[in-house]
Design a protein around this motif. Structure first.
Motif, PDB file in Angstrom:
ATOM      1  N   GLY A   5       0.789  -1.226   0.000  1.00  0.00           N
ATOM      2  CA  GLY A   5       0.000   0.000   0.000  1.00  0.00           C
ATOM      3  C   GLY A   5       0.820   1.275   0.000  1.00  0.00           C
ATOM      4  N   GLU A   6       2.056   1.249  -0.464  1.00  0.00           N
ATOM      5  CA  GLU A   6       2.883   2.442  -0.390  1.00  0.00           C
ATOM      6  C   GLU A   6       2.911   3.179  -1.725  1.00  0.00           C
ATOM      7  OE1 GLU A   6       6.685   1.509   1.117  1.00  0.00           O
ATOM      8  OE2 GLU A   6       5.968   0.974   3.112  1.00  0.00           O
ATOM      9  N   LEU A   7       3.304   4.459  -1.663  1.00  0.00           N
ATOM     10  CA  LEU A   7       3.421   5.314  -2.836  1.00  0.00           C
ATOM     11  C   LEU A   7       4.880   5.647  -3.066  1.00  0.00           C
ATOM     12  CD1 LEU A   7       0.571   7.868  -2.058  1.00  0.00           C
ATOM     13  CD2 LEU A   7       0.449   5.961  -3.646  1.00  0.00           C
ATOM     14  N   LEU A  35      -2.209  -3.528  -2.162  1.00  0.00           N
ATOM     15  CA  LEU A  35      -3.590  -3.192  -1.818  1.00  0.00           C
ATOM     16  C   LEU A  35      -3.980  -1.878  -2.492  1.00  0.00           C
ATOM     17  CD1 LEU A  35      -3.609  -3.958   2.031  1.00  0.00           C
ATOM     18  CD2 LEU A  35      -4.544  -5.382   0.187  1.00  0.00           C
ATOM     19  N   PRO A  36      -5.238  -1.724  -2.850  1.00  0.00           N
ATOM     20  CA  PRO A  36      -5.676  -0.454  -3.446  1.00  0.00           C
ATOM     21  C   PRO A  36      -5.654   0.675  -2.408  1.00  0.00           C
ATOM     22  CG  PRO A  36      -7.561  -1.871  -3.038  1.00  0.00           C
ATOM     23  CD  PRO A  36      -6.345  -2.705  -2.757  1.00  0.00           C
ATOM     24  N   ILE A  37      -5.300   1.875  -2.862  1.00  0.00           N
ATOM     25  CA  ILE A  37      -5.312   3.056  -1.995  1.00  0.00           C
ATOM     26  C   ILE A  37      -6.723   3.637  -2.025  1.00  0.00           C
ATOM     27  CG2 ILE A  37      -4.337   5.336  -1.578  1.00  0.00           C
ATOM     28  CD1 ILE A  37      -2.402   3.025  -1.163  1.00  0.00           C
ATOM     29  N   GLN A  38      -7.340   3.765  -0.840  1.00  0.00           N
ATOM     30  CA  GLN A  38      -8.731   4.213  -0.763  1.00  0.00           C
ATOM     31  C   GLN A  38      -8.881   5.647  -0.245  1.00  0.00           C
ATOM     32  OE1 GLN A  38      -9.602   0.583   1.672  1.00  0.00           O
ATOM     33  NE2 GLN A  38     -11.406   0.429   0.341  1.00  0.00           N
ATOM     34  N   VAL A  53       2.835  30.060  -1.669  1.00  0.00           N
ATOM     35  CA  VAL A  53       3.865  29.561  -2.579  1.00  0.00           C
ATOM     36  C   VAL A  53       3.454  28.291  -3.314  1.00  0.00           C
ATOM     37  CG1 VAL A  53       5.733  30.600  -1.254  1.00  0.00           C
ATOM     38  CG2 VAL A  53       4.982  28.284  -0.712  1.00  0.00           C
ATOM     39  N   LEU A  54       2.466  27.563  -2.805  1.00  0.00           N
ATOM     40  CA  LEU A  54       2.112  26.287  -3.434  1.00  0.00           C
ATOM     41  C   LEU A  54       0.628  25.995  -3.252  1.00  0.00           C
ATOM     42  CD1 LEU A  54       2.810  23.594  -4.791  1.00  0.00           C
ATOM     43  CD2 LEU A  54       3.417  22.696  -2.527  1.00  0.00           C
ATOM     44  N   ARG A  55      -0.003  25.666  -4.362  1.00  0.00           N
ATOM     45  CA  ARG A  55      -1.391  25.192  -4.335  1.00  0.00           C
ATOM     46  C   ARG A  55      -1.470  23.911  -5.154  1.00  0.00           C
ATOM     47  NH1 ARG A  55      -2.264  30.736  -5.257  1.00  0.00           N
ATOM     48  NH2 ARG A  55      -2.656  30.339  -7.462  1.00  0.00           N
ATOM     49  N   TRP A  56      -2.437  23.096  -4.839  1.00  0.00           N
ATOM     50  CA  TRP A  56      -2.600  21.838  -5.560  1.00  0.00           C
ATOM     51  C   TRP A  56      -4.079  21.547  -5.740  1.00  0.00           C
ATOM     52  CZ3 TRP A  56      -0.651  22.364  -0.663  1.00  0.00           C
ATOM     53  CH2 TRP A  56      -1.449  21.904   0.378  1.00  0.00           C
ATOM     54  N   ASP A  57      -4.359  20.701  -6.712  1.00  0.00           N
ATOM     55  CA  ASP A  57      -5.735  20.306  -7.012  1.00  0.00           C
ATOM     56  C   ASP A  57      -5.863  18.818  -6.728  1.00  0.00           C
ATOM     57  OD1 ASP A  57      -8.281  19.971  -7.867  1.00  0.00           O
ATOM     58  OD2 ASP A  57      -7.907  20.436  -9.978  1.00  0.00           O
ATOM     59  N   LEU A  58      -6.550  18.501  -5.658  1.00  0.00           N
ATOM     60  CA  LEU A  58      -6.665  17.110  -5.220  1.00  0.00           C
ATOM     61  C   LEU A  58      -7.840  16.382  -5.875  1.00  0.00           C
ATOM     62  CD1 LEU A  58      -5.245  15.146  -3.291  1.00  0.00           C
ATOM     63  CD2 LEU A  58      -6.806  15.895  -1.475  1.00  0.00           C
ATOM     64  N   GLU A  59      -8.760  17.133  -6.465  1.00  0.00           N
ATOM     65  CA  GLU A  59      -9.977  16.514  -6.994  1.00  0.00           C
ATOM     66  C   GLU A  59      -9.705  15.446  -8.059  1.00  0.00           C
ATOM     67  OE1 GLU A  59     -12.962  16.814  -5.769  1.00  0.00           O
ATOM     68  OE2 GLU A  59     -12.137  18.145  -4.235  1.00  0.00           O
ATOM     69  N   PRO A  60      -8.821  15.695  -9.061  1.00  0.00           N
ATOM     70  CA  PRO A  60      -8.580  14.635 -10.060  1.00  0.00           C
ATOM     71  C   PRO A  60      -8.049  13.353  -9.441  1.00  0.00           C
ATOM     72  CG  PRO A  60      -7.746  16.747 -10.843  1.00  0.00           C
ATOM     73  CD  PRO A  60      -8.101  16.931  -9.402  1.00  0.00           C
ATOM     74  N   LEU A  61      -7.200  13.487  -8.410  1.00  0.00           N
ATOM     75  CA  LEU A  61      -6.658  12.289  -7.765  1.00  0.00           C
ATOM     76  C   LEU A  61      -7.754  11.545  -7.008  1.00  0.00           C
ATOM     77  CD1 LEU A  61      -3.265  12.089  -5.892  1.00  0.00           C
ATOM     78  CD2 LEU A  61      -5.280  10.959  -4.983  1.00  0.00           C
ATOM     79  N   LEU A  62      -8.585  12.282  -6.271  1.00  0.00           N
ATOM     80  CA  LEU A  62      -9.660  11.635  -5.509  1.00  0.00           C
ATOM     81  C   LEU A  62     -10.641  10.923  -6.427  1.00  0.00           C
ATOM     82  CD1 LEU A  62     -10.419  14.388  -2.819  1.00  0.00           C
ATOM     83  CD2 LEU A  62      -9.020  12.319  -2.570  1.00  0.00           C
ATOM     84  N   ALA A  63     -10.814  11.477  -7.632  1.00  0.00           N
ATOM     85  CA  ALA A  63     -11.750  10.857  -8.572  1.00  0.00           C
ATOM     86  C   ALA A  63     -11.251   9.498  -9.061  1.00  0.00           C
ATOM     87  CB  ALA A  63     -11.978  11.793  -9.759  1.00  0.00           C
ATOM     88  N   LYS A 161       3.522  16.487   2.114  1.00  0.00           N
ATOM     89  CA  LYS A 161       3.229  15.196   2.733  1.00  0.00           C
ATOM     90  C   LYS A 161       1.932  14.629   2.165  1.00  0.00           C
ATOM     91  CE  LYS A 161       5.708  15.976   7.058  1.00  0.00           C
ATOM     92  NZ  LYS A 161       5.650  15.911   8.538  1.00  0.00           N
ATOM     93  N   VAL A 162       2.029  13.388   1.690  1.00  0.00           N
ATOM     94  CA  VAL A 162       0.870  12.677   1.153  1.00  0.00           C
ATOM     95  C   VAL A 162       0.527  11.549   2.127  1.00  0.00           C
ATOM     96  CG1 VAL A 162      -0.085  11.398  -0.791  1.00  0.00           C
ATOM     97  CG2 VAL A 162       1.585  13.231  -1.196  1.00  0.00           C
ATOM     98  N   ARG A 163      -0.580  11.702   2.808  1.00  0.00           N
ATOM     99  CA  ARG A 163      -1.056  10.659   3.721  1.00  0.00           C
ATOM    100  C   ARG A 163      -2.054   9.780   2.973  1.00  0.00           C
ATOM    101  NH1 ARG A 163      -0.282  15.272   6.737  1.00  0.00           N
ATOM    102  NH2 ARG A 163       0.930  15.002   8.670  1.00  0.00           N
ATOM    103  N   TYR A 164      -1.923   8.481   3.140  1.00  0.00           N
ATOM    104  CA  TYR A 164      -2.790   7.565   2.399  1.00  0.00           C
ATOM    105  C   TYR A 164      -3.065   6.334   3.246  1.00  0.00           C
ATOM    106  CZ  TYR A 164       1.692   5.283   1.515  1.00  0.00           C
ATOM    107  OH  TYR A 164       2.914   4.678   1.672  1.00  0.00           O
ATOM    108  N   SER A 165      -4.155   5.665   2.910  1.00  0.00           N
ATOM    109  CA  SER A 165      -4.521   4.484   3.686  1.00  0.00           C
ATOM    110  C   SER A 165      -5.499   3.624   2.899  1.00  0.00           C
ATOM    111  CB  SER A 165      -5.149   4.900   5.024  1.00  0.00           C
ATOM    112  OG  SER A 165      -5.380   3.768   5.843  1.00  0.00           O
ATOM    113  N   SER A 166      -5.682   2.421   3.387  1.00  0.00           N
ATOM    114  CA  SER A 166      -6.658   1.492   2.819  1.00  0.00           C
ATOM    115  C   SER A 166      -7.045   0.494   3.901  1.00  0.00           C
ATOM    116  CB  SER A 166      -6.073   0.768   1.596  1.00  0.00           C
ATOM    117  OG  SER A 166      -4.905   0.037   1.965  1.00  0.00           O
ATOM    118  N   ASP A 167      -8.122  -0.206   3.676  1.00  0.00           N
ATOM    119  CA  ASP A 167      -8.548  -1.224   4.649  1.00  0.00           C
ATOM    120  C   ASP A 167      -7.552  -2.384   4.659  1.00  0.00           C
ATOM    121  OD1 ASP A 167     -10.799   0.106   5.537  1.00  0.00           O
ATOM    122  OD2 ASP A 167     -12.050  -0.678   3.896  1.00  0.00           O
ATOM    123  N   PRO A 168      -7.369  -3.042   5.799  1.00  0.00           N
ATOM    124  CA  PRO A 168      -8.123  -2.862   7.054  1.00  0.00           C
ATOM    125  C   PRO A 168      -7.559  -1.769   7.962  1.00  0.00           C
ATOM    126  CG  PRO A 168      -6.647  -4.713   7.274  1.00  0.00           C
ATOM    127  CD  PRO A 168      -6.484  -4.235   5.858  1.00  0.00           C
TER     128      PRO A 168
END
Length: 440
Positions: A5-7, A35-38, A53-63, A161-168
């Motif tokens: 489950g790592e990136l 495992l899939p990242i949820q 200094v920095l902005r990002w668009d998270l919507e395409p990734l969440l989709a 920092k990119v925090r990510y997780s999946s079940d369980p």
């Protein structure tokens, strides 16, 4: 990174920007786990405000979630060279409070209230595009060295920092973190060393006059106002006038009623400052190359006399000659020895009364060569008061005054008409009344 489950991401980028420059980039993220990242969350840790200094668009990734094992996606990033473009060494801009209660020390302070000055000044600045030069600022050697020291390149170290997780693990509240390190170097582009405001030819506008320096080692083009531009050599400075709409009463009208407390004046300064920053666009581009950016006037500070010019006047005027109303910019004609009945109707645009106003009428001659004559005792004879105290002008009401004037010598005469409040606010008729007197 390798594991469940790592990136993984390309790490350690370095970005060099000029102040006001922006660049779009992207961060490649790949799921190399089994495992899939949820769930994904992004944050930035930086010494400076990260949103600047920095902005990002998270919507395409969440989709695209869940991100399956072996799949990759990108996180769009927008880097911006955030910086202050205004000098902090100007005595008027040392603090909001000092700027409110001190007289403007900028270059036009001694002439901004002089009738006829804007016409003479603007006559030299009518070209839409020109090469800068000849400014008194071009010889500011030691001052420029100090500016270079104050505006040396700034290096910012940031962590994305990119925090990510999946079940369980996600159900139990656990997540993993992938950290992306990068540095941003911000170099100075253009810098405003001084500023002032002067009345325009119409009552709805004023001129913001800027002393601006090219802090780069290259020639750049500066665009300002509507269809206005100039070329600036490296380490060169120039002076530019920019027409700006006055701050409307809908934004600051209440401050005429609440008084002149420090908090009210600070709120007024903030409102007028934001108004200027929203309307004035300064765009620069390096002549050699495709790099460009924008300079913001956010945080520009204004003295009390500047505020009276920046904000819309609560007083409007109706001027009549021999009983007939005249239009703004209308030039009057008269003859030597002929009497003119001048009527002045002062209209209060506020929904509450104005108290203790002084109406002053002053005749003068502008010789268009830097010399203005106010001592006209042998040229003008006036019947009726030229200075009147008005105890009250009712809400949405008016006050009227008239006088008779006779011109004794031919020439062009101008009339400065103004009201001064007990708080020393000055509201003038713009433009000046102009009377052309000829021999009979």
């Amino acid at each position: 990174l390798v594991g469940s489950g790592e990136l993984t991401c390309n790490n350690g980028a370095s970005i060099s920007l000029y102040a006001g420059e922006s660049v779009d980039s992207s961060l490649l993220l790949e799921n190399v786990g089994q495992l899939p990242i949820q769930w994904v969350e992004v944050s930035v840790e930086c010494l400076q405000d990260s949103e600047q200094v920095l902005r990002w668009d998270l919507e395409p990734l969440l989709a695209q979630l869940p991100l399956q094992p072996g799949a990759a996606t990108t996180l769009p990033l927008h880097f911006f060279g955030a910086a202050s473009f205004l000098s902090s060494s100007n005595p008027d801009t040392a603090s909001v409070k000092s700027s409110i209660f001190s007289a403007p020390s900028s270059f036009l302070s001694s002439t901004s209230n002089r009738p006829g000055f804007p016409d003479r000044f603007l006559a030299k600045s009518t070209t839409s595009s020109f090469k800068s030069g000849g400014s008194s600022l071009n010889s500011f050697g030691s001052q420029f060295s100090k500016l270079c020291l104050e505006n040396s390149p700034k290096a910012l170290q940031c962590q994305l920092k990119v925090r990510y997780s999946s079940d369980p693990g996600m159900a139990a509240g656990f997540c993993r973190v992938a950290t992306f390190l990068f540095s941003i170097e911000i170099n100075c582009s253009v810098f405003v060393t001084n500023w002032d405001v002067i009345p325009a030819e119409t009552s709805s506008q004023f001129y913001l006059v800027l002393d601006i320096a090219n802090m780069t080692s290259q020639e750049l083009e500066l665009k300002y106002g509507t269809n206005k531009s100039l070329l600036m050599e490296e380490n060169e400075s120039c002076r530019i006038p920019i027409p700006v709409e006055r701050c409307p009463l809908t934004k600051i009208g209440k401050l005429f009623k609440t008084g002149e407390s420090v908090s009210d004046l600070m709120e007024l300064n903030k409102s007028c400052s934001s108004h200027i920053a929203a309307l004035v666009d300064l765009e620069w581009s390096l002549v050699a190359g495709s790099r460009c950016g924008k300079a913001s006037l956010h945080g520009i500070s204004l003295s009390l006399s500047m505020l009276d010019i920046v904000r819309m006047s609560p007083i409007s005027w109706e001027v009549s000659v021999n009983g007939s109303l005249i239009e703004p910019h209308e030039e009057l004609n008269s003859q030597v020895g002929q009497s003119l009945l001048l009527g002045f109707n002062i209209l209060n645009s506020l929904s509450w009364p104005l108290h203790d106003l002084e109406l002053k009428i002053q005749f003068f001659q502008d010789h268009q060569n830097g010399i203005t004559s106010y001592q006209l005792d042998t040229r003008v004879a006036c019947s009726g008061a030229t200075c009147v105290q008005l105890e009250e002008v009712a809400e949405c009401g008016s006050a009227y005054h008239e006088c008779v004037v006779v011109f004794l010598t031919p020439g062009q005469y101008k009339v400065n008409i103004q009201c001064t409040s007990k708080e020393k606010h000055i509201w003038k008729l713009i433009p000046h009344l102009v009377i052309q007197v000829s021999k009979p």
